[in-house]
Design a protein around this motif. Sequence first.
Motif, PDB file in Angstrom:
ATOM      1  N   ILE A  13       0.842  -1.215   0.000  1.00  0.00           N
ATOM      2  CA  ILE A  13       0.000   0.000   0.000  1.00  0.00           C
ATOM      3  C   ILE A  13       0.866   1.249   0.000  1.00  0.00           C
ATOM      4  CG2 ILE A  13      -1.582   1.370   1.436  1.00  0.00           C
ATOM      5  CD1 ILE A  13      -3.091  -1.223   1.997  1.00  0.00           C
ATOM      6  N   GLN A  14       1.936   1.243   0.779  1.00  0.00           N
ATOM      7  CA  GLN A  14       2.828   2.407   0.842  1.00  0.00           C
ATOM      8  C   GLN A  14       3.453   2.690  -0.526  1.00  0.00           C
ATOM      9  OE1 GLN A  14       6.340   1.852   3.285  1.00  0.00           O
ATOM     10  NE2 GLN A  14       6.373   4.022   3.814  1.00  0.00           N
ATOM     11  N   VAL A  15       3.959   1.665  -1.162  1.00  0.00           N
ATOM     12  CA  VAL A  15       4.569   1.823  -2.490  1.00  0.00           C
ATOM     13  C   VAL A  15       3.515   2.232  -3.516  1.00  0.00           C
ATOM     14  CG1 VAL A  15       5.641   0.537  -4.391  1.00  0.00           C
ATOM     15  CG2 VAL A  15       6.534   0.304  -2.069  1.00  0.00           C
ATOM     16  N   ALA A  16       2.379   1.560  -3.483  1.00  0.00           N
ATOM     17  CA  ALA A  16       1.313   1.866  -4.440  1.00  0.00           C
ATOM     18  C   ALA A  16       0.801   3.292  -4.269  1.00  0.00           C
ATOM     19  CB  ALA A  16       0.170   0.861  -4.287  1.00  0.00           C
ATOM     20  N   THR A  17       0.741   3.766  -3.049  1.00  0.00           N
ATOM     21  CA  THR A  17       0.301   5.144  -2.803  1.00  0.00           C
ATOM     22  C   THR A  17       1.197   6.114  -3.556  1.00  0.00           C
ATOM     23  OG1 THR A  17      -0.581   4.597  -0.617  1.00  0.00           O
ATOM     24  CG2 THR A  17      -0.066   6.918  -1.033  1.00  0.00           C
ATOM     25  N   TYR A  25      -3.710   6.237 -11.725  1.00  0.00           N
ATOM     26  CA  TYR A  25      -4.119   4.828 -11.759  1.00  0.00           C
ATOM     27  C   TYR A  25      -3.688   4.155 -13.057  1.00  0.00           C
ATOM     28  CZ  TYR A  25      -7.117   0.709 -11.597  1.00  0.00           C
ATOM     29  OH  TYR A  25      -7.580  -0.579 -11.601  1.00  0.00           O
ATOM     30  N   GLN A  26      -4.009   4.783 -14.167  1.00  0.00           N
ATOM     31  CA  GLN A  26      -3.777   4.180 -15.483  1.00  0.00           C
ATOM     32  C   GLN A  26      -2.299   3.880 -15.736  1.00  0.00           C
ATOM     33  OE1 GLN A  26      -6.285   3.283 -17.523  1.00  0.00           O
ATOM     34  NE2 GLN A  26      -4.867   2.399 -18.985  1.00  0.00           N
ATOM     35  N   SER A  27      -1.428   4.768 -15.318  1.00  0.00           N
ATOM     36  CA  SER A  27      -0.002   4.628 -15.635  1.00  0.00           C
ATOM     37  C   SER A  27       0.787   3.837 -14.596  1.00  0.00           C
ATOM     38  CB  SER A  27       0.624   6.015 -15.798  1.00  0.00           C
ATOM     39  OG  SER A  27       0.019   6.687 -16.872  1.00  0.00           O
ATOM     40  N   THR A  28       0.104   3.268 -13.632  1.00  0.00           N
ATOM     41  CA  THR A  28       0.766   2.449 -12.619  1.00  0.00           C
ATOM     42  C   THR A  28       0.412   0.985 -12.876  1.00  0.00           C
ATOM     43  OG1 THR A  28       0.681   4.223 -10.981  1.00  0.00           O
ATOM     44  CG2 THR A  28       0.932   1.997 -10.135  1.00  0.00           C
ATOM     45  N   SER A  29       1.415   0.125 -12.841  1.00  0.00           N
ATOM     46  CA  SER A  29       1.167  -1.301 -13.063  1.00  0.00           C
ATOM     47  C   SER A  29       1.431  -2.085 -11.781  1.00  0.00           C
ATOM     48  CB  SER A  29       2.070  -1.829 -14.175  1.00  0.00           C
ATOM     49  OG  SER A  29       3.416  -1.891 -13.740  1.00  0.00           O
ATOM     50  N   THR A  30       0.808  -3.252 -11.695  1.00  0.00           N
ATOM     51  CA  THR A  30       1.078  -4.120 -10.547  1.00  0.00           C
ATOM     52  C   THR A  30       2.523  -4.602 -10.571  1.00  0.00           C
ATOM     53  OG1 THR A  30       0.204  -6.043 -11.740  1.00  0.00           O
ATOM     54  CG2 THR A  30      -1.301  -4.876 -10.232  1.00  0.00           C
ATOM     55  N   ARG A  31       3.091  -4.717 -11.750  1.00  0.00           N
ATOM     56  CA  ARG A  31       4.507  -5.112 -11.870  1.00  0.00           C
ATOM     57  C   ARG A  31       5.396  -4.067 -11.182  1.00  0.00           C
ATOM     58  NH1 ARG A  31       5.512  -7.062 -17.317  1.00  0.00           N
ATOM     59  NH2 ARG A  31       4.763  -8.916 -16.317  1.00  0.00           N
ATOM     60  N   ILE A  33       4.479  -1.918  -8.850  1.00  0.00           N
ATOM     61  CA  ILE A  33       4.195  -1.953  -7.409  1.00  0.00           C
ATOM     62  C   ILE A  33       4.954  -3.105  -6.759  1.00  0.00           C
ATOM     63  CG2 ILE A  33       2.415  -2.282  -5.650  1.00  0.00           C
ATOM     64  CD1 ILE A  33       0.423  -0.984  -7.717  1.00  0.00           C
ATOM     65  N   ALA A  34       4.850  -4.299  -7.351  1.00  0.00           N
ATOM     66  CA  ALA A  34       5.521  -5.474  -6.789  1.00  0.00           C
ATOM     67  C   ALA A  34       7.034  -5.277  -6.743  1.00  0.00           C
ATOM     68  CB  ALA A  34       5.172  -6.718  -7.611  1.00  0.00           C
ATOM     69  N   GLN A  35       7.578  -4.756  -7.834  1.00  0.00           N
ATOM     70  CA  GLN A  35       9.033  -4.570  -7.894  1.00  0.00           C
ATOM     71  C   GLN A  35       9.507  -3.606  -6.807  1.00  0.00           C
ATOM     72  OE1 GLN A  35      10.409  -2.909 -11.618  1.00  0.00           O
ATOM     73  NE2 GLN A  35      12.500  -3.616 -11.273  1.00  0.00           N
ATOM     74  N   LEU A  36       8.851  -2.459  -6.680  1.00  0.00           N
ATOM     75  CA  LEU A  36       9.276  -1.472  -5.681  1.00  0.00           C
ATOM     76  C   LEU A  36       8.969  -1.908  -4.246  1.00  0.00           C
ATOM     77  CD1 LEU A  36       8.393   1.865  -7.511  1.00  0.00           C
ATOM     78  CD2 LEU A  36      10.659   0.916  -7.082  1.00  0.00           C
TER      79      LEU A  36
END
Length: 188
Positions: A13-17, A25-31, A33-36
């Motif tokens: 959540i911290q990284v995704a924030t 939203y559109q320009s953020t990927s789960t990849r 988020i997971a990597q960071l």
Amino acid sequence: MDKDTKNTREKIIQVATRLFMDNGYQSTSTRQIAQLAEVTQPNLYHHFKNKEAVYVGVIESLLDDVNEELVLIVEDQHLDTINKLQRFAVCLKTKHPFDFDLMMHDFRTKLTKETQLKLFTLWNQSYKKPLLDLFEKSDFTIRKGLSPEVATTHFLNTLSPYIKTEQRSSTLCIAQVVDLFVFGVSEK
């Protein structure tokens, strides 16, 4: 939920924030988020069903944190309404890392109707309700023909440009924004 699971979820959540705040939203990927967050994508999907669920987690976390402070401001018996409005605005400016306009655009265009309704309900409870309570109990009289609901909506719309992340400094300070909101620009 065990401690490791909770910590991993909080880290995601911290990284995704940060990513949603910076990129939307559109320009953020789960990849990304997971990597960071230093987790695998399957691990991310263990905690969140999909990107939309991560976004909901981010917004829920944000709303919970900000709501706690907003409620304290509204309930502070030592402050008058104008000071509460100023503190409310400062709280949103410092604790709400998202650009309101971008966030609302993402809500309306990128999320399912079910998620939109859930987040809209949470937003109403977390941000709008404390402010509505403030206007309903205000120590000044709202102009005839205006309701606390209208005052609440207008105040949030008035604040929006002053709390954008890329616009942390502006020509008007929060006290001036609140003053203009409450008293207008007219001499009378």
